[in-house]
Write a protein that holds these residues in place. Structure first.
Motif, PDB file in Angstrom:
ATOM      1  N   GLY A 209      10.360   5.444  18.629  1.00  0.00           N
ATOM      2  CA  GLY A 209       9.420   4.494  18.044  1.00  0.00           C
ATOM      3  C   GLY A 209       8.443   3.955  19.069  1.00  0.00           C
ATOM      4  O   GLY A 209       7.250   3.793  18.781  1.00  0.00           O
ATOM      5  N   SER A 210       8.918   3.691  20.281  1.00  0.00           N
ATOM      6  CA  SER A 210       8.046   3.192  21.344  1.00  0.00           C
ATOM      7  C   SER A 210       7.011   4.235  21.741  1.00  0.00           C
ATOM      8  O   SER A 210       5.837   3.909  21.941  1.00  0.00           O
ATOM      9  N   VAL A 211       7.428   5.500  21.838  1.00  0.00           N
ATOM     10  CA  VAL A 211       6.490   6.576  22.181  1.00  0.00           C
ATOM     11  C   VAL A 211       5.414   6.685  21.111  1.00  0.00           C
ATOM     12  O   VAL A 211       4.220   6.753  21.412  1.00  0.00           O
ATOM     13  N   GLY A 212       5.828   6.680  19.852  1.00  0.00           N
ATOM     14  CA  GLY A 212       4.860   6.763  18.752  1.00  0.00           C
ATOM     15  C   GLY A 212       3.921   5.575  18.728  1.00  0.00           C
ATOM     16  O   GLY A 212       2.707   5.733  18.528  1.00  0.00           O
ATOM     17  N   GLN A 213       4.460   4.382  18.942  1.00  0.00           N
ATOM     18  CA  GLN A 213       3.634   3.170  18.963  1.00  0.00           C
ATOM     19  C   GLN A 213       2.619   3.243  20.101  1.00  0.00           C
ATOM     20  O   GLN A 213       1.439   2.922  19.920  1.00  0.00           O
ATOM     21  N   TRP A 214       3.058   3.668  21.288  1.00  0.00           N
ATOM     22  CA  TRP A 214       2.165   3.772  22.433  1.00  0.00           C
ATOM     23  C   TRP A 214       1.057   4.789  22.158  1.00  0.00           C
ATOM     24  O   TRP A 214      -0.118   4.511  22.357  1.00  0.00           O
ATOM     25  N   ARG A 215       1.432   5.968  21.690  1.00  0.00           N
ATOM     26  CA  ARG A 215       0.452   7.028  21.403  1.00  0.00           C
ATOM     27  C   ARG A 215      -0.580   6.559  20.386  1.00  0.00           C
ATOM     28  O   ARG A 215      -1.788   6.712  20.590  1.00  0.00           O
ATOM     29  N   ASP A 216      -0.109   5.965  19.300  1.00  0.00           N
ATOM     30  CA  ASP A 216      -1.023   5.523  18.245  1.00  0.00           C
ATOM     31  C   ASP A 216      -1.950   4.408  18.715  1.00  0.00           C
ATOM     32  O   ASP A 216      -3.143   4.392  18.389  1.00  0.00           O
ATOM     33  N   THR A 217      -1.423   3.477  19.501  1.00  0.00           N
ATOM     34  CA  THR A 217      -2.234   2.365  19.989  1.00  0.00           C
ATOM     35  C   THR A 217      -3.292   2.848  20.981  1.00  0.00           C
ATOM     36  O   THR A 217      -4.463   2.461  20.895  1.00  0.00           O
ATOM     37  N   VAL A 218      -2.896   3.716  21.911  1.00  0.00           N
ATOM     38  CA  VAL A 218      -3.856   4.246  22.885  1.00  0.00           C
ATOM     39  C   VAL A 218      -4.931   5.057  22.171  1.00  0.00           C
ATOM     40  O   VAL A 218      -6.120   4.937  22.487  1.00  0.00           O
ATOM     41  N   ALA A 219      -4.549   5.847  21.183  1.00  0.00           N
ATOM     42  CA  ALA A 219      -5.536   6.638  20.427  1.00  0.00           C
ATOM     43  C   ALA A 219      -6.511   5.728  19.690  1.00  0.00           C
ATOM     44  O   ALA A 219      -7.723   5.976  19.686  1.00  0.00           O
ATOM     45  N   ARG A 220      -5.999   4.672  19.090  1.00  0.00           N
ATOM     46  CA  ARG A 220      -6.862   3.739  18.355  1.00  0.00           C
ATOM     47  C   ARG A 220      -7.823   3.028  19.301  1.00  0.00           C
ATOM     48  O   ARG A 220      -9.020   2.901  19.025  1.00  0.00           O
ATOM     49  N   VAL A 221      -7.329   2.589  20.445  1.00  0.00           N
ATOM     50  CA  VAL A 221      -8.157   1.852  21.399  1.00  0.00           C
ATOM     51  C   VAL A 221      -9.183   2.773  22.065  1.00  0.00           C
ATOM     52  O   VAL A 221     -10.344   2.397  22.233  1.00  0.00           O
ATOM     53  N   SER A 222      -8.766   3.978  22.417  1.00  0.00           N
ATOM     54  CA  SER A 222      -9.656   4.883  23.159  1.00  0.00           C
ATOM     55  C   SER A 222     -10.571   5.711  22.264  1.00  0.00           C
ATOM     56  O   SER A 222     -11.624   6.161  22.705  1.00  0.00           O
ATOM     57  N   GLY A 223     -10.131   5.942  21.039  1.00  0.00           N
ATOM     58  CA  GLY A 223     -10.881   6.816  20.158  1.00  0.00           C
ATOM     59  C   GLY A 223     -10.628   8.287  20.421  1.00  0.00           C
ATOM     60  O   GLY A 223     -11.254   9.152  19.809  1.00  0.00           O
ATOM     61  N   ASN A 224      -9.711   8.593  21.319  1.00  0.00           N
ATOM     62  CA  ASN A 224      -9.366   9.971  21.651  1.00  0.00           C
ATOM     63  C   ASN A 224      -7.939  10.281  21.210  1.00  0.00           C
ATOM     64  O   ASN A 224      -7.077   9.393  21.226  1.00  0.00           O
ATOM     65  N   ARG A 225      -7.714  11.539  20.845  1.00  0.00           N
ATOM     66  CA  ARG A 225      -6.356  11.975  20.525  1.00  0.00           C
ATOM     67  C   ARG A 225      -5.513  11.883  21.788  1.00  0.00           C
ATOM     68  O   ARG A 225      -6.009  12.092  22.897  1.00  0.00           O
ATOM     69  N   VAL A 226      -4.239  11.558  21.646  1.00  0.00           N
ATOM     70  CA  VAL A 226      -3.340  11.406  22.783  1.00  0.00           C
ATOM     71  C   VAL A 226      -2.216  12.426  22.659  1.00  0.00           C
ATOM     72  O   VAL A 226      -1.526  12.479  21.636  1.00  0.00           O
ATOM     73  N   GLU A 227      -2.056  13.231  23.694  1.00  0.00           N
ATOM     74  CA  GLU A 227      -0.963  14.191  23.786  1.00  0.00           C
ATOM     75  C   GLU A 227       0.079  13.605  24.726  1.00  0.00           C
ATOM     76  O   GLU A 227      -0.247  13.177  25.837  1.00  0.00           O
ATOM     77  N   VAL A 228       1.337  13.586  24.295  1.00  0.00           N
ATOM     78  CA  VAL A 228       2.398  12.990  25.093  1.00  0.00           C
ATOM     79  C   VAL A 228       3.465  14.030  25.406  1.00  0.00           C
ATOM     80  O   VAL A 228       4.004  14.662  24.501  1.00  0.00           O
ATOM     81  N   LEU A 229       3.748  14.194  26.695  1.00  0.00           N
ATOM     82  CA  LEU A 229       4.949  14.887  27.141  1.00  0.00           C
ATOM     83  C   LEU A 229       5.894  13.783  27.566  1.00  0.00           C
ATOM     84  O   LEU A 229       5.483  12.848  28.253  1.00  0.00           O
ATOM     85  N   GLU A 230       7.128  13.856  27.142  1.00  0.00           N
ATOM     86  CA  GLU A 230       8.064  12.843  27.613  1.00  0.00           C
ATOM     87  C   GLU A 230       9.236  13.540  28.256  1.00  0.00           C
ATOM     88  O   GLU A 230       9.663  14.595  27.826  1.00  0.00           O
ATOM     89  N   VAL A 231       9.692  12.952  29.350  1.00  0.00           N
ATOM     90  CA  VAL A 231      10.731  13.559  30.160  1.00  0.00           C
ATOM     91  C   VAL A 231      11.594  12.455  30.752  1.00  0.00           C
ATOM     92  O   VAL A 231      11.121  11.337  30.975  1.00  0.00           O
ATOM     93  N   SER A 232      12.849  12.778  30.997  1.00  0.00           N
ATOM     94  CA  SER A 232      13.749  11.772  31.560  1.00  0.00           C
ATOM     95  C   SER A 232      13.490  11.596  33.055  1.00  0.00           C
ATOM     96  O   SER A 232      12.959  12.491  33.721  1.00  0.00           O
ATOM     97  N   ALA A 233      13.890  10.461  33.561  1.00  0.00           N
ATOM     98  CA  ALA A 233      13.756  10.191  34.991  1.00  0.00           C
ATOM     99  C   ALA A 233      14.551  11.224  35.793  1.00  0.00           C
ATOM    100  O   ALA A 233      14.121  11.648  36.867  1.00  0.00           O
ATOM    101  N   ALA A 234      15.687  11.659  35.259  1.00  0.00           N
ATOM    102  CA  ALA A 234      16.519  12.636  35.955  1.00  0.00           C
ATOM    103  C   ALA A 234      15.879  14.021  35.999  1.00  0.00           C
ATOM    104  O   ALA A 234      16.146  14.799  36.915  1.00  0.00           O
ATOM    105  N   ASP A 235      15.033  14.336  35.035  1.00  0.00           N
ATOM    106  CA  ASP A 235      14.469  15.688  34.933  1.00  0.00           C
ATOM    107  C   ASP A 235      13.061  15.843  35.495  1.00  0.00           C
ATOM    108  O   ASP A 235      12.587  16.968  35.666  1.00  0.00           O
ATOM    109  N   ILE A 236      12.372  14.755  35.789  1.00  0.00           N
ATOM    110  CA  ILE A 236      10.956  14.864  36.148  1.00  0.00           C
ATOM    111  C   ILE A 236      10.731  15.662  37.429  1.00  0.00           C
ATOM    112  O   ILE A 236       9.821  16.499  37.493  1.00  0.00           O
ATOM    113  N   ALA A 237      11.535  15.464  38.449  1.00  0.00           N
ATOM    114  CA  ALA A 237      11.312  16.180  39.710  1.00  0.00           C
ATOM    115  C   ALA A 237      11.437  17.688  39.506  1.00  0.00           C
ATOM    116  O   ALA A 237      10.616  18.461  40.018  1.00  0.00           O
TER     117      ALA A 237
END
Length: 120
Positions: free
Chosen positions: A51-79
């Motif tokens: 829900g937080s990811v969706g809320q963030w994506r939708d809010t940033v898209a609304r504010v910026s006017g641009n589509r937002v693509e999100v990759l999400e990854v765990s802290a353990a997997d990012i490196a």
């Protein structure tokens, strides 16, 4: 973007922007390529996180006017992802711009990225 992330029910450890926005080449038709680093102990299927990811994506898209693509990854997997040979992770590693890093692990990742990027 970082202010929006900080106000989420489950805030990401870090928000990374890469691609045309990070390179300063974006226009009104560009999408915003981002990576959200999930906090340790939070599974990607966690309803509050999703829900937080969706809320963030939708809010940033609304504010910026641009589509937002999100990759999400765990802290353990990012490196490991950043060391992979997949082009998207090479692009993240090369062009990443940090918007938010609130943990020691996220700051370690950023120190590593800062040593690898093209302008660093």
């Amino acid at each position: 973007m970082k202010t929006i992330a900080a106000e989420l029910p489950v805030a990401p450890l870090s928000v990374i922007v890469f691609g045309s926005f990070a390179r300063g080449e974006a226009d009104d038709k560009s999408d915003t390529d981002t990576v959200l680093i999930r906090p340790e102990g939070i599974d990607e299927s966690d309803d509050d996180w999703s829900g937080s990811v969706g809320q963030w994506r939708d809010t940033v898209a609304r504010v910026s006017g641009n589509r937002v693509e999100v990759l999400e990854v765990s802290a353990a997997d990012i490196a490991g992802r950043l060391r992979s040979q997949r082009q998207v992770w090479k692009d993240v590693s090369r062009w990443a711009r940090r918007l938010r890093a609130r943990s020691r692990a996220a700051r370690r990742i950023w120190r590593w990225l800062e040593r690898k990027g093209p302008d660093r």
